[in-house]
Design a protein around this motif. Structure first.
Motif, PDB file in Angstrom:
ATOM      1  N   ILE A   1      59.473 -57.786  33.668  1.00  0.00           N
ATOM      2  CA  ILE A   1      60.393 -58.480  32.771  1.00  0.00           C
ATOM      3  C   ILE A   1      61.662 -58.796  33.532  1.00  0.00           C
ATOM      4  CG2 ILE A   1      59.488 -57.438  30.652  1.00  0.00           C
ATOM      5  CD1 ILE A   1      61.829 -55.463  30.749  1.00  0.00           C
TER       6      ILE A   1
ATOM      7  N   CYS B   1      61.319 -56.024  25.838  1.00  0.00           N
ATOM      8  CA  CYS B   1      60.139 -56.397  26.618  1.00  0.00           C
ATOM      9  C   CYS B   1      59.359 -57.469  25.868  1.00  0.00           C
ATOM     10  CB  CYS B   1      59.253 -55.180  26.861  1.00  0.00           C
ATOM     11  SG  CYS B   1      57.719 -55.589  27.730  1.00  0.00           S
ATOM     12  N   ARG B   2      58.970 -58.517  26.545  1.00  0.00           N
ATOM     13  CA  ARG B   2      58.234 -59.600  25.889  1.00  0.00           C
ATOM     14  C   ARG B   2      56.770 -59.233  25.657  1.00  0.00           C
ATOM     15  NH1 ARG B   2      59.072 -63.618  30.567  1.00  0.00           N
ATOM     16  NH2 ARG B   2      58.322 -62.339  32.253  1.00  0.00           N
ATOM     17  N   HIS B   3      56.297 -58.171  26.273  1.00  0.00           N
ATOM     18  CA  HIS B   3      54.898 -57.789  26.124  1.00  0.00           C
ATOM     19  C   HIS B   3      54.700 -56.740  25.025  1.00  0.00           C
ATOM     20  CE1 HIS B   3      53.964 -60.084  29.710  1.00  0.00           C
ATOM     21  NE2 HIS B   3      54.998 -59.511  30.292  1.00  0.00           N
ATOM     22  N   CYS B   4      55.474 -55.671  25.080  1.00  0.00           N
ATOM     23  CA  CYS B   4      55.294 -54.596  24.100  1.00  0.00           C
ATOM     24  C   CYS B   4      56.407 -54.565  23.061  1.00  0.00           C
ATOM     25  CB  CYS B   4      55.184 -53.246  24.797  1.00  0.00           C
ATOM     26  SG  CYS B   4      56.704 -52.711  25.588  1.00  0.00           S
ATOM     27  N   THR B   5      57.394 -55.424  23.198  1.00  0.00           N
ATOM     28  CA  THR B   5      58.560 -55.588  22.306  1.00  0.00           C
ATOM     29  C   THR B   5      59.425 -54.344  22.172  1.00  0.00           C
ATOM     30  OG1 THR B   5      57.399 -55.044  20.244  1.00  0.00           O
ATOM     31  CG2 THR B   5      57.345 -57.359  20.966  1.00  0.00           C
TER      32      THR B   5
ATOM     33  N   CYS C   1      55.482 -50.293  29.065  1.00  0.00           N
ATOM     34  CA  CYS C   1      54.167 -50.889  29.346  1.00  0.00           C
ATOM     35  C   CYS C   1      54.008 -51.306  30.806  1.00  0.00           C
ATOM     36  CB  CYS C   1      53.935 -52.105  28.447  1.00  0.00           C
ATOM     37  SG  CYS C   1      54.994 -53.524  28.821  1.00  0.00           S
TER      38      CYS C   1
ATOM     39  N   CYS D   1      58.976 -52.874  32.841  1.00  0.00           N
ATOM     40  CA  CYS D   1      59.264 -52.260  31.542  1.00  0.00           C
ATOM     41  C   CYS D   1      58.928 -50.770  31.634  1.00  0.00           C
ATOM     42  CB  CYS D   1      58.439 -52.937  30.452  1.00  0.00           C
ATOM     43  SG  CYS D   1      58.554 -52.110  28.843  1.00  0.00           S
TER      44      CYS D   1
ATOM     45  N   SER E   1      55.066 -53.819  32.437  1.00  0.00           N
ATOM     46  CA  SER E   1      54.965 -55.254  32.680  1.00  0.00           C
ATOM     47  C   SER E   1      56.243 -55.724  33.347  1.00  0.00           C
ATOM     48  CB  SER E   1      54.782 -56.011  31.362  1.00  0.00           C
ATOM     49  OG  SER E   1      53.617 -55.595  30.717  1.00  0.00           O
TER      50      SER E   1
END
Length: 152
Positions: A121, A128-132, A117, A114, A119
Motif C-alpha cells: 500500500i 489498506c485497500r485490500h483488507c480495509t 494482510c 500492510c 499487501s
C-alpha cells in the motif's frame, strides 16, 4: 526500400554511434601503442626479462604460449577503461547531477506493506485497500507529500 535504409543511416543516432566507434578505435590504438612502447618494456625491465615483456612465452610439450601478449592486452584494456571512466564518465556524471532538476514527488511511489494482510500500500495510506484495516501513515512520506511538517 533504399529510402528506408537511407533514412536509417542518416539518422542522428547512427551517425553519432559510427563517429563514437571510430574515435574509440583510434583511442584504443593510441593506448595500445603507449602500453606496448612504454609500459610493457618497463615491466620487462622490472621482472628481469629482455626488456619487451610482450614477447615473453612459456612452452608445454613443445607448444608455445605467448603470455606476454595477453598481459600487454590486459594493460591496454585497463588503461583504456581507466581513462574513459575518469575522463568521460565521471565528468559527465558531475554535469548531469548539476543539471538534474528536482523531480516532483510521487505520493504513490513510496510503498510499504500492510501490517494485517501484508499487501503493498502507499506509505501515506491511512487504510489498506485490500483488507480495509486502519493503518498509521508513515510520517516521512506525509512530510514529503507536504501533508504535515517533517519529523524531528
Amino acid at each position: 526500400m533504399l529510402s528506408g535504409f537511407k533514412d536509417f543511416v542518416l539518422r542522428g543516432n547512427v551517425i553519432s554511434m559510427a563517429i563514437g566507434l571510430a574515435v574509440g578505435a583510434a583511442f584504443t590504438a593510441v593506448v595500445t601503442a603507449f602500453s606496448n612502447a612504454f609500459i610493457v618494456p618497463l615491466i620487462g625491465l622490472a621482472t628481469g626479462s629482455i626488456g619487451d615483456y610482450s614477447k615473453a612465452t612459456f612452452s608445454v610439450e613443445g607448444a608455445k604460449f605467448p603470455y606476454g601478449l595477453f598481459v600487454s592486452a590486459i594493460l591496454a584494456f585497463l588503461i583504456t577503461a581507466a581513462v574513459l571512466y575518469f575522463g568521460v564518465v565521471v565528468p559527465m556524471m558531475k554535469i548531469q547531477s548539476r543539471f538534474k532538476r528536482d523531480e516532483p514527488f510521487d505520493i504513490k511511489a513510496a510503498l510499504r506493506d500492510c501490517p494485517r494482510c501484508y499487501s503493498e500500500i502507499p506509505a501515506i495510506a491511512s487504510r489498506c485497500r485490500h483488507c480495509t484495516s486502519e493503518v498509521q501513515p508513515v510520517p516521512e512520506a506525509l512530510a514529503k507529500a507536504g501533508l504535515m511538517p517533517a519529523p524531528r
